[in-house]
Design an enzyme around this catalytic site. Sequence first.
Site, PDB file in Angstrom:
ATOM      1  N   CYS A 165      -0.406   4.159   2.367  1.00  0.00           N
ATOM      2  CA  CYS A 165      -0.195   3.958   3.802  1.00  0.00           C
ATOM      3  C   CYS A 165       1.282   4.080   4.173  1.00  0.00           C
ATOM      4  O   CYS A 165       1.658   4.797   5.098  1.00  0.00           O
ATOM      5  CB  CYS A 165      -0.713   2.586   4.230  1.00  0.00           C
ATOM      6  SG  CYS A 165      -2.482   2.352   3.991  1.00  0.00           S
ATOM      7  N   ASP A 166       2.113   3.330   3.462  1.00  0.00           N
ATOM      8  CA  ASP A 166       3.504   3.158   3.887  1.00  0.00           C
ATOM      9  C   ASP A 166       4.492   4.078   3.176  1.00  0.00           C
ATOM     10  O   ASP A 166       5.642   4.187   3.602  1.00  0.00           O
ATOM     11  CB  ASP A 166       3.923   1.699   3.666  1.00  0.00           C
ATOM     12  CG  ASP A 166       3.046   0.731   4.457  1.00  0.00           C
ATOM     13  OD1 ASP A 166       2.548   1.151   5.511  1.00  0.00           O
ATOM     14  OD2 ASP A 166       2.872  -0.415   4.021  1.00  0.00           O
ATOM     15  N   CYS A 169       0.838  -1.202   0.000  1.00  0.00           N
ATOM     16  CA  CYS A 169       0.000   0.000   0.000  1.00  0.00           C
ATOM     17  C   CYS A 169       0.871   1.250   0.000  1.00  0.00           C
ATOM     18  O   CYS A 169       1.388   1.661   1.046  1.00  0.00           O
ATOM     19  CB  CYS A 169      -0.922   0.005   1.223  1.00  0.00           C
ATOM     20  SG  CYS A 169      -1.984   1.467   1.304  1.00  0.00           S
TER      21      CYS A 169
END
Length: 509
Positions: A339-340, A336
Amino acid sequence: MLDADIKAQLAQYLELLENPIVLKPSVGEDENSQKLLQFVEEIAAMSTKITVEAGTSEKVPSFSVDRPEEATGIVFAGIPLGHEFTSLVLALLQVSGRAPKIDESVKSQIEAISVPYHFDSYISLTCHNCPDVVQALNIMSVLNPNISHTMTDGSMFKAEVEAKGIMAVPTVYVNGESFTSGRTTIEEILTKLGSTAPVENLSEKEPYDVLIVGGGPAGASAAIYAARKGIRTGMVVDNFGGQVMDTLGIENLIGTKYTEGPKLMASVEEHVNAYDVDIMKSQRSAKLEKKELVEVTLESGAVLKSKTAIVSTGASWRKIGVPGETEFKNKGVAYCPHCDGPLFADKDVAVIGGGNSGIEAAIDLAGIVKHVTVLEFLPELKADRVLQERLHSLPNVTVLTNVQTKEITGENTVNGLTYSDRETGTEVHLDVQGVFILIGLMPNTAWLDGTVERNKMGEILTDKQGATNIPGVFAAGDCTDAAYKQIIISMGSGATAALGAFDYLIRNY
């Protein structure tokens, strides 16, 4: 600090405060501290029920959300805007006395915990999965004085994140020890703590008219259509929302110019809850059999019976299956970018996959990281032309086509990957600190081995009514051989399968 739109939204929510609350900032002389202090003071100025007192937290900058004369254990280390704005709003309301919207059984589980737990969650403000974890831990803190929770914005506490080796969000520690990583529900947190819900013998439930397996857009749509027909409807879900919970921007849902996966599925779940649907959460299916009725065996061993069933178990991100992928998951291997991505600021990363998802990820990451290398197995990228043009305009992106990833390397975390040129066979080692894998989806149908007919990709074969080769068993969504995998198509196929099941019931019962 707060723009006009956010202030307008916040003002409406603050009118719902039931009792006084106290915000306690712990700050220093640094720039981030002054920003956080300004943020807290602006919020307090918007409601007579909010006061500000000096905090005593060792984590600076941060602020706690407390009641007068009573600490709740909720601390925000960072400024909870972006995706965490909702987490802040809910914390303010719940600390003021508004009851969290959770099942009574879950509430009882939380209140029964007698062991002290302090949770630390590490998040990114761009992560759309993080709020679920933050809000779950805040609810637990509100309901039980033995539980406390500190949310930490990784971008504001980079040294702490690096010292702990955190390379994925959300990451949660409990009492100083690593606890979990990735999107996690409040039920899963409780289970991991060893807290068990009152035992319900699922096998003793009366047979359903239709049993839906899966809680994504297809399953939810099927549940609504079935329940509206007035038939007994059951729903078995691992996590309500499915893969859509990992989707950030959604701009092609007709009638909705823009929304985000978690927001969409929260609305969908609320819609399902408006009908008489027996939802069994945190349950995974292990086997399906057609006997006198359709029988679905859960991993727990319970057996559910139904006159018809609709399989809507969706799909998961496909893995490349090379050495290092599993070993370094959440240690440099990620799926992701939203997200990361922020955790890889100023680092070199690779994106495996040249389809739309991969190229969109590379474009997003290029604005954060030092350099992005895209690796595509085929001789040409598969992404839409407009995305390719955007990608090639970026100065810090390299595209490698006709290459095959052989291994992801590292020690404690990723330090590179090895790929081979498919034409020459030459192997090359690429130094990167992160590898984002986006090579498409695979259907979640392995549990159906030997039963429902599937194609070589594992997709369930269905007819125009959503029926499978087993009488009374239907399927919908990304687990089927539908030509296109889209949210709106999954919703439509769920409705089709429910109508197909209803027609089957009319003709056979």
